[in-house]
Enzyme design. Structure first.
Site, PDB file in Angstrom:
ATOM      1  N   CYS A 275      60.156  40.892   4.776  1.00 20.17           N
ATOM      2  CA  CYS A 275      60.747  41.686   3.590  1.00 20.17           C
ATOM      3  C   CYS A 275      61.314  40.685   2.557  1.00 20.17           C
ATOM      4  O   CYS A 275      62.204  39.767   3.018  1.00 20.17           O
ATOM      5  CB  CYS A 275      61.271  42.713   3.910  1.00 20.17           C
ATOM      6  SG  CYS A 275      61.881  43.829   2.861  1.00 20.17           S
TER       7      CYS A 275
ATOM      8  N   CYS B 111      68.325  43.337   3.218  1.00 23.89           N
ATOM      9  CA  CYS B 111      69.463  44.160   3.548  1.00 23.89           C
ATOM     10  C   CYS B 111      70.011  43.438   4.823  1.00 23.89           C
ATOM     11  O   CYS B 111      69.278  42.988   5.772  1.00 23.89           O
ATOM     12  CB  CYS B 111      68.718  45.425   4.039  1.00 23.89           C
ATOM     13  SG  CYS B 111      67.897  46.240   2.778  1.00 23.89           S
TER      14      CYS B 111
ATOM     15  N   CYS C 147      54.912  53.974  13.398  1.00 19.61           N
ATOM     16  CA  CYS C 147      55.899  53.385  12.537  1.00 19.61           C
ATOM     17  C   CYS C 147      54.964  52.217  12.000  1.00 19.61           C
ATOM     18  O   CYS C 147      54.733  51.442  12.763  1.00 19.61           O
ATOM     19  CB  CYS C 147      57.364  53.068  12.844  1.00 19.61           C
ATOM     20  SG  CYS C 147      58.175  52.247  11.987  1.00 19.61           S
TER      21      CYS C 147
ATOM     22  N   CYS D 293      69.241  44.301   8.708  1.00 18.43           N
ATOM     23  CA  CYS D 293      68.023  44.573   9.085  1.00 18.43           C
ATOM     24  C   CYS D 293      67.370  43.432   9.617  1.00 18.43           C
ATOM     25  O   CYS D 293      67.253  42.346   9.026  1.00 18.43           O
ATOM     26  CB  CYS D 293      67.186  45.068   7.963  1.00 18.43           C
ATOM     27  SG  CYS D 293      65.409  45.112   8.048  1.00 18.43           S
TER      28      CYS D 293
ATOM     29  N   GLU E 238      54.499  43.992  13.134  1.00 23.48           N
ATOM     30  CA  GLU E 238      54.617  45.230  14.249  1.00 23.48           C
ATOM     31  C   GLU E 238      54.435  46.632  13.898  1.00 23.48           C
ATOM     32  O   GLU E 238      54.885  46.917  12.578  1.00 23.48           O
ATOM     33  CB  GLU E 238      56.101  44.861  14.847  1.00 23.48           C
ATOM     34  CG  GLU E 238      56.018  43.420  15.336  1.00 23.48           C
ATOM     35  CD  GLU E 238      57.477  42.854  15.681  1.00 23.48           C
ATOM     36  OE1 GLU E 238      57.673  42.077  16.587  1.00 23.48           O
ATOM     37  OE2 GLU E 238      58.312  43.513  15.385  1.00 23.48           O
TER      38      GLU E 238
ATOM     39  N   CYS F 206      62.404  51.977  14.694  1.00 24.96           N
ATOM     40  CA  CYS F 206      61.663  51.981  13.468  1.00 24.96           C
ATOM     41  C   CYS F 206      62.627  51.177  12.598  1.00 24.96           C
ATOM     42  O   CYS F 206      63.888  51.292  12.693  1.00 24.96           O
ATOM     43  CB  CYS F 206      61.422  53.385  13.056  1.00 24.96           C
ATOM     44  SG  CYS F 206      59.755  53.575  12.492  1.00 24.96           S
TER      45      CYS F 206
HETATM   46  N1  SAH Z   1      61.885  48.926   3.768  1.00 27.07           N
HETATM   47  C1  SAH Z   1      62.098  50.353   3.654  1.00 27.07           C
HETATM   48  C2  SAH Z   1      61.405  50.651   5.100  1.00 27.07           C
HETATM   49  C3  SAH Z   1      61.542  49.917   6.205  1.00 27.07           C
HETATM   50  S1  SAH Z   1      63.143  49.807   7.110  1.00 27.07           S
HETATM   51  C4  SAH Z   1      63.468  50.931   3.520  1.00 27.07           C
HETATM   52  O1  SAH Z   1      64.230  49.908   3.892  1.00 27.07           O
HETATM   53  O2  SAH Z   1      63.495  52.191   3.496  1.00 27.07           O
HETATM   54  C5  SAH Z   1      63.299  51.614   7.602  1.00 27.07           C
HETATM   55  C6  SAH Z   1      64.732  52.106   7.807  1.00 27.07           C
HETATM   56  O3  SAH Z   1      65.024  51.454   9.046  1.00 27.07           O
HETATM   57  C7  SAH Z   1      65.343  52.005   6.645  1.00 27.07           C
HETATM   58  O4  SAH Z   1      66.252  53.183   6.418  1.00 27.07           O
HETATM   59  C8  SAH Z   1      66.362  50.753   7.075  1.00 27.07           C
HETATM   60  O5  SAH Z   1      67.600  50.642   6.376  1.00 27.07           O
HETATM   61  C9  SAH Z   1      66.371  50.989   8.712  1.00 27.07           C
HETATM   62  N2  SAH Z   1      66.998  49.864   9.289  1.00 27.07           N
HETATM   63  C10 SAH Z   1      66.813  48.726   9.181  1.00 27.07           C
HETATM   64  N3  SAH Z   1      67.693  47.919   9.912  1.00 27.07           N
HETATM   65  C11 SAH Z   1      68.447  48.999  10.730  1.00 27.07           C
HETATM   66  C12 SAH Z   1      69.077  48.764  11.778  1.00 27.07           C
HETATM   67  N4  SAH Z   1      69.532  47.415  12.158  1.00 27.07           N
HETATM   68  N5  SAH Z   1      69.766  49.714  12.478  1.00 27.07           N
HETATM   69  C13 SAH Z   1      69.013  50.957  11.856  1.00 27.07           C
HETATM   70  N6  SAH Z   1      68.469  51.181  11.015  1.00 27.07           N
HETATM   71  C14 SAH Z   1      67.717  50.016  10.261  1.00 27.07           C
HETATM   72 FE1  SF4 Z   2      63.658  45.390   3.757  1.00 25.21          FE
HETATM   73 FE2  SF4 Z   2      64.724  45.919   5.929  1.00 25.21          FE
HETATM   74 FE3  SF4 Z   2      65.729  46.213   3.740  1.00 25.21          FE
HETATM   75 FE4  SF4 Z   2      63.988  48.012   4.389  1.00 25.21          FE
HETATM   76  S1  SF4 Z   2      65.949  47.838   5.406  1.00 25.21           S
HETATM   77  S2  SF4 Z   2      64.165  46.886   2.627  1.00 25.21           S
HETATM   78  S3  SF4 Z   2      62.630  46.202   5.632  1.00 25.21           S
HETATM   79  S4  SF4 Z   2      65.490  44.351   4.441  1.00 25.21           S
END
Ligand code: SAH
Ligand code: SF4
Length: 449
Positions: free
Chosen positions: A153, A157, A146, A160, A127, A377
């Site tokens: 991934c 996290c 974005c 996420c 996406e 994003c």
């Molecule tokens: N993997 C990379 C880039 C993709 S995630 C990273 O983690 O930096 C991009 C951003 O979105 C990251 O800062 C991540 O922590 C944030 N993000 C992921 N899930 C989220 C959520 N549920 N609410 C708000 N931000 C979120």
């Molecule tokens: Fe992966 Fe989501 Fe963590 Fe970014 S925030 S590293 S996309 S699991």
């Protein structure tokens, strides 16, 4: 057959232009029918020039192709009329003009945000999101894209949506930049252009560093996409060797580090990669990037109520970052299905920001865009995740509650690695076909290019 219509999302996106086609997403090729031709947009200008010279073609042909590829609207070689038919046929035999097989688009935020679901040749889906910011005062209109760097991934996290999906595969350079080319063509129809690109979609960019570095180079190359390097942001959850690799190149990209906690015990839970590269190491590497490039590093901090949003957390973050070339971006968490966690309230976020400001740090609060379509994003793929069984969700929630409680008490269960969180219902095996049932269940799909 999978229906593209979801009763909860009855609005069908109308085609915007006559060439928009309502492509049947279910016909996307699956593994076994892979298109092995490399994507043309992954080739450097030198490689393209070589290709033409090996065929005895004049060098201006390479220039014509690069122009068509990066600024043109052609979606097939046949439309590249400036090139002779023989050249077009030879290109078609060897390369793909587009690595995205199909795309469905869904708008939100009164059209200011749009999410694209791209289907790749092996049936995998990724996406990307367009966020438009209208002109304000002296500030010109911006269109930020974005993009995804991986399908899924591996970092996992817990807040996420992409992390919940698990890892499918790395994207190629062409698959990364073709997301931008898609939006560029679409914006050009409205006489608009892409002004910023952020690697904040699906995936951890610096775990696919080679393709990401090449993609960013293509996007910032004046001979190709021509976006200013400062308008490209690479976000990482803290892959130290990847940050070091970027530092060695010393580009002018903005580096964003997903911090989310300033102490290891808590960050081990929120960003499991912290067990490999602890927070101090990550911040030290990011600081070396700032020193090498003179660019301020953005630290992203997702605000989760009662988990990482106390004034103590703020003070620890202030101590960790004070005096560094840093900007902290506080992001209220978008709710995801597999945790009970909630976003912090506005008052708490403001109080947190003030603690940072008191030590001279630059701190802002980000408004999530497109939350109503799960398109913010970093919040991609929520709708694409195979729906886990309620029992599995309940068990994952229990473990998260346990882990976060331990982290809040400062006693991290370091002996139990994060992967003991129960697997998703349909763990995606590496390099196997995407489950057919996972095809766009929630997208009222109309395709556009
Ligand atoms: N993997 C990379 C880039 C993709 S995630 C990273 O983690 O930096 C991009 C951003 O979105 C990251 O800062 C991540 O922590 C944030 N993000 C992921 N899930 C989220 C959520 N549920 N609410 C708000 N931000 C979120
Ligand atoms: Fe992966 Fe989501 Fe963590 Fe970014 S925030 S590293 S996309 S699991």
């Amino acid at each position: 057959m999978t229906s593209l219509m979801d009763p909860r999302t009855p609005t069908i996106v109308q085609p915007r232009r006559s060439q928009d086609r309502a492509l049947p997403l279910i016909d996307a090729p699956v593994a076994g029918q892979r298109d092995l031709r490399p994507g043309l947009s992954g080739l450097s200008s030198d490689a393209l020039r070589d290709w033409f010279s090996q065929r005895g073609e004049p060098s201006y042909r390479a220039r014509q192709l690069v122009d068509q590829l990066w600024s043109g609207r052609a979606v097939s070689f046949a439309e590249m009329r400036t090139l002779p038919a023989g050249v077009r046929a030879a290109l078609d035999a060897e390369f793909r003009l587009d690595t995205v097989a199909d795309t469905a688009v869904r708008p939100a935020d009164e059209g200011l945000t749009e999410k694209a679901l791209h289907i790749l040749d092996d049936g995998r889906t990724i996406e990307s999101v367009l966020m438009r910011y209208p002109a304000r005062g002296v500030r010109r209109e911006r269109a930020t894209i974005c993009i995804s760097s991986q399908a899924g991934c591996a970092v996992g996290c817990p807040f996420c949506a992409t992390g919940e999906l698990g890892f499918w595969r790395d994207l190629s350079t062409a698959e990364i930049v073709d997301q931008v080319r898609f939006w560029s063509r679409r914006l050009a129809a409205d006489e608009r252009r892409v002004t910023n690109v952020v690697f904040m979609g699906m995936g951890e960019p610096l775990l696919n560093a080679s393709a990401v570095v090449e993609a960013a180079a293509a996007l910032s190359d004046p001979d190709r996409f021509g976006l200013g390097a400062r308008h490209i942001t690479i976000s990482t959850s803290g892959v130290v060797p990847g940050i070091e690799r970027l530092t060695a190149l010393a580009p002018q990209y903005t580096l964003a580090v997903s911090l989310h906690a300033a102490r290891d015990a808590l960050r081990d839970v929120l960003v499991p990669l912290n067990r490999r590269w602890p927070v101090e190491q990550v911040v030290a590497a990011a600081t070396r990037y700032a020193d090498a490039t003179g660019r301020r590093v953005t630290y992203e901090y997702v605000m989760i109520a009662g988990i990482n949003d106390t004034l103590d957390d703020a003070a620890q973050t202030a101590t960790l970052l004070r005096g560094r070339l840093a900007h902290v971006n506080l992001i209220p968490m978008n709710q995801v299905a597999h945790t009970l966690w909630q976003p912090s309230d506005a008052g708490r976020i403001e109080a947190f920001a003030n603690v940072l400001r008191e030590v001279g740090l630059h701190a802002t609060v980000r408004r999530n865009r497109g939350t109503e379509i799960g398109a913010a994003c970093g919040q991609l793929a929520a709708e694409r995740a195979a729906r886990p069984a309620p029992a599995a969700v309940a068990r994952r929630r229990e473990i998260l509650v346990e882990r976060s409680a331990a982290a809040l008490r400062d006693t991290p269960p370091r002996d139990t690695p994060p992967r003991d969180i129960p697997p998703r219902d349909t763990p995606p095996p590496r390099e196997s076909p995407a489950p057919r049932g996972a095809t766009a269940p929630n997208h009222a799909g109309v395709t556009s290019r």
